[in-house]
Write an enzyme that holds these catalytic residues in place. Structure first.
Site, PDB file in Angstrom:
ATOM      1  N   ASP A  46      16.081   6.834   6.031  1.00 19.61           N
ATOM      2  CA  ASP A  46      15.599   5.953   5.666  1.00 19.61           C
ATOM      3  C   ASP A  46      16.540   5.362   4.647  1.00 19.61           C
ATOM      4  O   ASP A  46      16.866   6.532   4.082  1.00 19.61           O
ATOM      5  CB  ASP A  46      14.032   5.119   5.688  1.00 19.61           C
ATOM      6  CG  ASP A  46      13.921   3.842   5.703  1.00 19.61           C
ATOM      7  OD1 ASP A  46      13.391   2.906   6.525  1.00 19.61           O
ATOM      8  OD2 ASP A  46      14.363   3.163   4.702  1.00 19.61           O
ATOM      9  N   HIS A  60      16.184   3.536   2.410  1.00 19.35           N
ATOM     10  CA  HIS A  60      14.920   4.167   1.219  1.00 19.35           C
ATOM     11  C   HIS A  60      14.513   5.317   1.032  1.00 19.35           C
ATOM     12  O   HIS A  60      13.900   5.892   1.919  1.00 19.35           O
ATOM     13  CB  HIS A  60      13.618   2.612   1.016  1.00 19.35           C
ATOM     14  CG  HIS A  60      14.473   1.586   1.188  1.00 19.35           C
ATOM     15  ND1 HIS A  60      14.534   0.939   2.267  1.00 19.35           N
ATOM     16  CD2 HIS A  60      14.992   0.913   0.013  1.00 19.35           C
ATOM     17  CE1 HIS A  60      15.222  -0.427   2.527  1.00 19.35           C
ATOM     18  NE2 HIS A  60      15.659  -0.507   1.114  1.00 19.35           N
ATOM     19  N   ASP A 105      17.702   1.697   8.643  1.00 18.37           N
ATOM     20  CA  ASP A 105      18.702   0.495   7.406  1.00 18.37           C
ATOM     21  C   ASP A 105      19.590   1.390   6.802  1.00 18.37           C
ATOM     22  O   ASP A 105      20.392   1.173   5.970  1.00 18.37           O
ATOM     23  CB  ASP A 105      17.723   0.233   6.460  1.00 18.37           C
ATOM     24  CG  ASP A 105      16.929   0.878   6.352  1.00 18.37           C
ATOM     25  OD1 ASP A 105      17.066   2.279   5.955  1.00 18.37           O
ATOM     26  OD2 ASP A 105      16.126   0.710   4.989  1.00 18.37           O
ATOM     27  N   HIS A 139       6.733   4.028   3.033  1.00 15.32           N
ATOM     28  CA  HIS A 139       6.334   2.932   1.506  1.00 15.32           C
ATOM     29  C   HIS A 139       4.451   2.898   1.136  1.00 15.32           C
ATOM     30  O   HIS A 139       3.835   2.857   0.587  1.00 15.32           O
ATOM     31  CB  HIS A 139       6.856   2.035   1.257  1.00 15.32           C
ATOM     32  CG  HIS A 139       8.148   2.235   1.027  1.00 15.32           C
ATOM     33  ND1 HIS A 139       8.934   2.929   0.607  1.00 15.32           N
ATOM     34  CD2 HIS A 139       9.200   1.828   1.666  1.00 15.32           C
ATOM     35  CE1 HIS A 139       9.952   2.875   1.151  1.00 15.32           C
ATOM     36  NE2 HIS A 139      10.437   1.509   1.834  1.00 15.32           N
TER      37      HIS A 139
HETATM   38  O1  VJV Z   1      13.152  -5.013  -4.393  1.00 20.38           O
HETATM   39  C1  VJV Z   1      12.112  -5.404  -3.531  1.00 20.38           C
HETATM   40  C2  VJV Z   1      10.840  -5.907  -4.725  1.00 20.38           C
HETATM   41  C3  VJV Z   1      11.608  -6.857  -5.454  1.00 20.38           C
HETATM   42  C4  VJV Z   1      10.411  -8.207  -5.228  1.00 20.38           C
HETATM   43  C5  VJV Z   1      10.769  -8.946  -3.986  1.00 20.38           C
HETATM   44  N1  VJV Z   1      11.436  -9.918  -3.604  1.00 20.38           N
HETATM   45  C6  VJV Z   1      11.012 -10.170  -2.116  1.00 20.38           C
HETATM   46  C7  VJV Z   1      12.613  -8.692  -3.389  1.00 20.38           C
HETATM   47  C8  VJV Z   1      12.502  -8.354  -4.596  1.00 20.38           C
HETATM   48  C9  VJV Z   1      12.068  -5.658  -6.060  1.00 20.38           C
HETATM   49  N2  VJV Z   1      11.582  -5.051  -2.526  1.00 20.38           N
HETATM   50  C10 VJV Z   1      12.568  -4.056  -1.668  1.00 20.38           C
HETATM   51  C11 VJV Z   1      11.672  -3.319  -0.456  1.00 20.38           C
HETATM   52  C12 VJV Z   1      12.354  -2.842  -0.007  1.00 20.38           C
HETATM   53  C13 VJV Z   1      11.750  -2.700   1.713  1.00 20.38           C
HETATM   54  C14 VJV Z   1      12.067  -1.599   2.494  1.00 20.38           C
HETATM   55  C15 VJV Z   1      11.112  -1.191   3.367  1.00 20.38           C
HETATM   56  C16 VJV Z   1      11.792   0.344   4.750  1.00 20.38           C
HETATM   57  O2  VJV Z   1      13.114   0.417   4.453  1.00 20.38           O
HETATM   58  O3  VJV Z   1      11.879   1.039   3.589  1.00 20.38           O
HETATM   59  C17 VJV Z   1      10.803   0.501   4.830  1.00 20.38           C
HETATM   60  C18 VJV Z   1      10.132  -0.279   6.288  1.00 20.38           C
HETATM   61  C19 VJV Z   1      13.290  -5.957  -0.785  1.00 20.38           C
HETATM   62  N3  VJV Z   1      14.637  -5.744  -0.514  1.00 20.38           N
HETATM   63  C20 VJV Z   1      15.473  -6.687  -0.220  1.00 20.38           C
HETATM   64  C21 VJV Z   1      13.817  -7.235   0.308  1.00 20.38           C
HETATM   65  N4  VJV Z   1      12.823  -6.480   0.093  1.00 20.38           N
HETATM   66  C22 VJV Z   1      13.933  -8.294   0.274  1.00 20.38           C
HETATM   67  C23 VJV Z   1      12.887  -9.306   1.533  1.00 20.38           C
HETATM   68  C24 VJV Z   1      13.172 -10.641   2.027  1.00 20.38           C
HETATM   69  C25 VJV Z   1      13.933 -11.384   2.535  1.00 20.38           C
HETATM   70  C26 VJV Z   1      14.497 -10.488   0.993  1.00 20.38           C
HETATM   71  C27 VJV Z   1      14.807  -9.539   1.253  1.00 20.38           C
HETATM   72  C28 VJV Z   1      11.228 -10.724   2.428  1.00 20.38           C
HETATM   73  C29 VJV Z   1      11.447 -12.037   2.438  1.00 20.38           C
HETATM   74  C30 VJV Z   1      12.963 -12.822   3.374  1.00 20.38           C
HETATM   75  N5  VJV Z   1      13.411 -12.556   2.767  1.00 20.38           N
HETATM   76  C31 VJV Z   1      12.463 -14.559   3.952  1.00 20.38           C
HETATM   77 ZN    ZN Z   2      14.472   1.442   4.640  1.00 23.96          ZN
HETATM   78 CA    CA Z   3      15.235   8.036   2.814  1.00 25.10          CA
END
Ligand code: VJV
Ligand code: ZN
Ligand code: CA
Length: 393
Positions: free
Chosen positions: A183, A185, A277, A148
């Protein structure tokens, strides 16, 4: 095209940096770098370390990271610490507003962030060089795959885009590179970096659409009609999927689409992001692939007999992640048939972590997911993507 009984041995190079394996985003962050240490321990206990060349990874240098990332962003990554973030309001505001670090919890300013970034990027750099040198047929860096990150912003747990750096390294030698992303995502950072290039074809399979009436599954891009810009038109390929997709539906799409992409694009090297994932039971992904179904993507691409770079990516049920990347390491070295299926994961220090999956590498996928959409939408997606690909000149 790939052959089925693919017994030809490959020279495999494997990069693992124990110095970054125990860095934490926070105590409860969903991204857990230690899953790579777990995978590494499994690779060891299954006797595969002797089947691969292992070269020490050197951390990527600041100059190497600057080849893709913006000057101001690299300065920040290098200088930011939890203390400076906490104490310097101006720095904190710049980090959050301009560069995506801090603020919400996805990309926190954590201790040893710069070391972590240099470490995983260094692994992908070294892996790319092993392929360029011709020293290896397959190079693996499970710590990489941070698809990303953009030139000046952290997003979705990704700070430095090691994949873009590695592909740029490959482009010094190979005329065309295909990037495949399994992935859950969308691989937006890699797609955007090469959006107008006809030397890199990016191909992402991902969950896509609303998860609540007001919220898209992250990052929200990757619609089927995103096909690239300018000279890169038709060189970005997107395969949006519904939640709950299992092996059968996935491979109804994966093999024909990737096969067609290989045929029309004729790449000289392959980069496969193996984000775990998309496995059944992942904390975030919502998809239903088995370890075998996920690894079939690796064996399918291995079958083309081109230089192959394997990186990790997402994966939030860490025992599942380690199981998949261990098995995929076996696929790379051609030993997957020798991994015992019937016996429990041998004792190796982390064995208690696999209790929830019955202590087997090939854990049972959930059958509970109701309302799996059947062939009609899958066939429509397949038809549209193949139609896009037929326009590649
Ligand atoms: O959906 C989002 C963005 C938000 C804002 C930030 N909050 C924490 C979550 C909603 C809109 N972010 C996704 C990012 C997913 C990244 C995927 C990366 C990859 O796999 O493609 C490559 C390495 C998201 N989904 C779930 C979470 N964030 C999430 C983050 C956390 C969490 C629980 C869920 C961060 C910290 C903690 N819990 C303690
Ligand atoms: Zn992912
Ligand atoms: Ca993908």
């Amino acid at each position: 095209s790939p052959s089925c009984a693919d017994d030809k041995k490959r020279r495999v190079c494997y990069y693992y940096d124990p110095g970054i394996a125990h860095i934490k985003f926070s105590d409860d962050h969903v991204m857990v770098p230690a899953r790579v240490a777990m995978a590494h321990s499994l690779v060891g206990v299954y006797g595969m370390l002797g089947d691969m060349r292992r070269l020490r990874t050197r951390p990527a240098t600041e100059a190497e990271i600057r080849r893709f990332h913006s000057p101001e962003y690299v300065d920040l990554l290098r200088d930011l610490t939890p203390e400076s973030y906490f104490n310097d309001a101006a720095l904190r505001q710049k980090a959050e507003d301009d560069h995506g670090i801090g603020g919400d919890d996805d990309c926190p300013a954590f201790d040893r962030l710069w070391k972590y970034c240099r470490g995983y990027a260094g692994g992908s750099f070294a892996a790319a060089r092993a392929l360029v040198d011709g020293a290896s047929d397959i190079a693996i860096n499970w710590s990489g795959g941070m698809h990303h990150a953009s030139a000046c912003k952290a997003t979705g747990f990704c700070y430095v885009n090691d994949i873009v750096l590695a592909i740029n390294e490959l482009l010094g030698t190979f005329r065309r590179v295909i990037y495949v992303d399994i992935d859950a995502h969308h691989g937006d950072g890699v797609q955007n970096a090469f959006l107008d290039s006809n030397r890199v074809m990016t191909l992402s399979f991902h969950r896509y659409g609303k998860i609540t009436p007001h919220k898209d599954f992250f990052p929200g891009s990757g619609a089927i009609n995103e096909i690239g810009d300018g000279a890169g038109e038709h060189y970005s390929v997107n395969v949006p999927l519904d939640a709950g997709v299992r092996d059968d539906v996935y491979h109804t799409l994966f093999k024909p689409i990737v096969g067609k992409a290989m045929e029309v694009f004729q790449p000289e090297a392959i980069v496969l992001q193996c984000g775990a994932d998309s496995l059944s039971g992942d904390r975030l992904g919502g998809m239903e692939l088995s370890v075998r179904g996920h690894a079939e993507c690796v064996s399918f691409l291995r079958g083309f007999n081109l230089p192959l770079l394997l990186v990790g990516g997402g994966g939030y049920t860490i025992n599942h992640v380690a199981s998949a990347w261990c098995y995929e390491t076996a696929v790379a070295v051609g030993k997957e048939r020798k991994l015992p299926d019937d016996i429990e994961i041998p004792s190796h220090g982390y064995e208690l972590m696999y209790k929830n999956q019955g202590n087997k590498l090939h854990y049972k996928t959930s059958t509970a997911t109701a309302a799996r959409k059947r062939s009609s939408s899958t066939e429509v997606t397949k038809g549209k993507v193949l139609e896009h690909l037929s326009q590649v000149k």
